[in-house]
Motif scaffolding. Structure first.
Motif, mmCIF file in Angstrom:
data_model
loop_
_atom_site.group_PDB
_atom_site.id
_atom_site.type_symbol
_atom_site.label_atom_id
_atom_site.label_comp_id
_atom_site.label_asym_id
_atom_site.label_seq_id
_atom_site.Cartn_x
_atom_site.Cartn_y
_atom_site.Cartn_z
ATOM 1 N N SER A 1 3.160 37.475 52.890
ATOM 2 C CA SER A 1 2.310 36.283 52.815
ATOM 3 C C SER A 1 3.109 35.076 52.353
ATOM 4 N N VAL B 1 3.583 31.654 54.566
ATOM 5 C CA VAL B 1 3.159 30.335 54.075
ATOM 6 C C VAL B 1 4.360 29.393 53.977
ATOM 7 N N SER C 1 5.725 28.557 57.496
ATOM 8 C CA SER C 1 4.846 27.640 58.224
ATOM 9 C C SER C 1 4.991 26.220 57.715
#
Length: 200
Positions: A16, A20, A23
């Motif tokens: 995760s 994040v 991105s």
């Protein structure tokens, strides 16, 4: 809490964080090549999340389709279309930033509300394990045969369009061709690789 659950939780947190941060880097970095490579890393991390959900076929499809096809196509498009443009001031840039920031903030609040108010501890459907690939193939070639074939035709058309767009035909004026013919040495003849007229 057993070892398997804690390991799965650690892997989920790491993947995760990679998704994040990757991105954010994709949209914030100025170098578009680095952004494309980081997008490939984000796709790989999403495939890792699918592996945590015991969806091995979807993870393999994620790597093959998104990393192996879409991301490589983006990289080729970036490298082929090397169009350098001078930066010009954009009119109403502050207003655009405020509007886009408001939309992104609203989506973030909506997602946080859904994440907090949803009861995630509900028991899900039983995993079918190794039979997942067989079940997906059976559905693709029976119930979803027409959409599957239409998607393949659409991808073929997109590939042909990408080839046509990437192909560069350079036209050379007749006067320049005559000047090139008059050159004595081959090293003086600077001709583009793709040209409509060849020098005889």
């Amino acid at each position: 809490m057993n070892i398997a659950y804690s390991t799965e939780l650690i892997c989920f947190l790491i993947l995760s964080a990679v998704i994040v941060s990757g991105s954010l880097a994709v949209v914030l970095l100025e170098n578009i090549v680095y952004s494309a490579f980081l997008l490939g890393g984000v796709f790989m991390a999403v495939a890792g999340l699918y592996l945590l959900l015991n969806a091995s076929f979807v993870a393999a499809a994620q790597i093959l389709v998104y990393v192996g096809a879409v991301n490589v196509l983006i990289l080729f498009a970036i490298m082929l279309v090397n169009n350098k443009e001078k930066l010009k001031p954009i009119k109403g840039l502050r207003t655009r930033k405020l509007i886009s920031g408001g939309v992104c903030g609203g989506l973030l609040i909506l997602l946080l509300r859904v994440s907090i108010t949803t009861k995630w501890n509900l028991p899900g459907p039983a995993s079918i394990g190794e039979e997942a690939t067989e079940r997906i193939g059976e559905h693709l070639f029976t119930d979803y045969l027409l959409p599957f074939e239409l998607a393949s035709i659409l991808l073929l058309m997109a590939m042909i369009g990408a080839i046509v767009l990437a192909r560069r035909d350079v036209s050379i004026p007749t006067a320049d061709i005559n000047d090139l013919k008059n050159q004595k040495s081959l090293s003086d003849r600077k001709v583009p690789l793709l040209s409509e007229n060849s020098i005889k």
